[in-house]
Design a protein around this motif. Structure first.
Motif, PDB file in Angstrom:
ATOM      1  N   ALA A  89       0.837  -1.203   0.000  1.00  0.00           N
ATOM      2  CA  ALA A  89       0.000   0.000   0.000  1.00  0.00           C
ATOM      3  C   ALA A  89       0.874   1.256   0.000  1.00  0.00           C
ATOM      4  CB  ALA A  89      -0.920   0.001   1.221  1.00  0.00           C
TER       5      ALA A  89
ATOM      6  N   GLY B 275       2.136   2.045  -3.328  1.00  0.00           N
ATOM      7  CA  GLY B 275       1.129   2.291  -4.357  1.00  0.00           C
ATOM      8  C   GLY B 275       0.821   1.057  -5.190  1.00  0.00           C
ATOM      9  N   LYS B 276       1.366  -0.113  -4.778  1.00  0.00           N
ATOM     10  CA  LYS B 276       1.112  -1.345  -5.542  1.00  0.00           C
ATOM     11  C   LYS B 276      -0.212  -1.991  -5.148  1.00  0.00           C
ATOM     12  CE  LYS B 276       5.965  -2.397  -6.345  1.00  0.00           C
ATOM     13  NZ  LYS B 276       7.123  -3.013  -5.675  1.00  0.00           N
TER      14      LYS B 276
ATOM     15  N   ALA C  83      -3.994  -0.930  -3.936  1.00  0.00           N
ATOM     16  CA  ALA C  83      -4.804   0.292  -3.922  1.00  0.00           C
ATOM     17  C   ALA C  83      -5.483   0.497  -2.570  1.00  0.00           C
ATOM     18  CB  ALA C  83      -5.861   0.210  -5.015  1.00  0.00           C
TER      19      ALA C  83
END
Ligand code: ZN
Ligand code: ZN
Length: 333
Positions: A44, A47-48, A50
């Protein structure tokens, strides 16, 4: 209240004006004492994986003290020290009714489908808090959830005393699987490229499997989720043995069905734990002194230093946890 927020990918900010959680019917408010960080949090953070919005509160491994109970809650009380089960089943689908909440299609994950634990106070369904001894240290609260994952993987595999088991990968779940295997009387053997992680696994009762070319194991626990390692894991299973998949990859992997059939290998996916049986089973083992939640801990950061914790977490061979003790007793607590 104070909170550790994910402002955007790779940007953490500690704030003191986050809104207090509301205590709905059937819920309790927990004043957090300790939260562990794991690969899911990093996904998280990077950004991998969501999250619903920014800023957002992540964190799903932890516990604290109940400071408020909602309407309809009769079996939890203010002052109870609890660990939080952070995967909330819907409670009424076929999977939940069968005690397999890990298969619930609408299961909510704390830190993803609902706000996470890296805050002074959080609202949690009362049934998903488990009361522990009042003397339980904060570090153990922070480390309990991954211990349930590991303990449950070992229990479901049906490992017996004296069995050999290969553990592929010694991240924190791999290490806790080594711990649970050793405490079950089995012998964990481990493969892990990182020397610090390997060292930690050895202190938990594992032996190094690196030099045992050609040895096959009745139980193999794959925790790395790395494709080439997965294939080695499959070819390390003895005839009639079990490959338990705990780590995962989205990449397709090679598998020769004839080998699996001829050797009568069971391949089993293992995801988290089920409500309501699995948290109490691990609690019982911890109370009996068989398992110790904080076995793999190596780094502690105060909540105010959360930015540094996220910057350093990848370099720590064991578990990193956030200590909320500097935040106790602030207004509203
Ligand atoms: Zn986790
Ligand atoms: Zn359900």
């Amino acid at each position: 209240m104070k909170a550790i927020t994910l402002v955007s990918p790779r940007e953490i900010s500690v704030v003191d004006d986050w809104p207090e959680p509301e205590c709905g019917p059937g819920e309790v408010i927990v004043q957090m004492r300790g939260v562990g960080l794991c690969g899911t949090d990093l996904a998280a953070f990077d950004g991998k994986a969501a999250v619903p919005a920014f800023p957002w509160i992540i964190g799903h491994e932890g516990g604290g003290d109940i400071v408020r109970v909602g309407a309809d809650v009769s079996d939890r009380a203010v002052g109870d020290r609890v660990v939080i089960e952070p995967n909330i089943g819907c409670g009424h689908c076929a999977a939940c009714a069968a005690g397999r909440s890990s298969l619930c299609e609408t299961r909510l994950s704390v830190g993803f489908g609902m706000s996470g634990l890296l805050a002074e106070r959080v609202a949690i369904p009362a049934d998903y808090t488990w009361v522990v001894d009042r003397s339980t240290p904060d570090v153990a609260l922070a480390c309990f959830e991954p211990l349930v994952v590991a303990h449950n993987a070992v229990r479901r595999a049906g490992v017996r005393p004296g069995d050999d088991a290969l553990v592929v990968g010694a991240g924190s779940v791999g290490q806790l699987i080594c711990h649970a295997l050793a405490q079950a009387g089995a012998q964990p053997w481990v493969t892990e490229p990182h020397p610090g992680r390997m060292q930690l696994a050895l202190t938990l009762g594992a032996k190094a499997a690196q030099d045992r070319d050609g040895v096959l194991y009745p139980f193999v626990f794959e925790t790395s989720g790395v494709k080439p390692v997965w294939e080695n894991a499959l070819t390390s299973v003895a005839k009639g043995g079990l490959l338990s998949l705990v780590g995962f990859t989205r990449e397709p992997v090679e598998l020769v069905p004839m080998d699996v059939v001829r050797n009568q290998i069971t391949i089993r996916g293992h995801l988290i734990y089920d409500h309501p049986a699995d948290f109490p089973a691990t609690l019982e083992a911890v109370r009996a002194g068989t398992l110790v939640a904080e076995q793999a801990v190596q780094a502690r950061y105060s909540a105010d230093d959360a930015v540094a914790a996220f910057a350093a977490v990848r370099e720590v061979p064991g578990k990193t946890w956030i200590d909320f003790s500097d935040w106790y007793g602030t207004p509203g607590g």
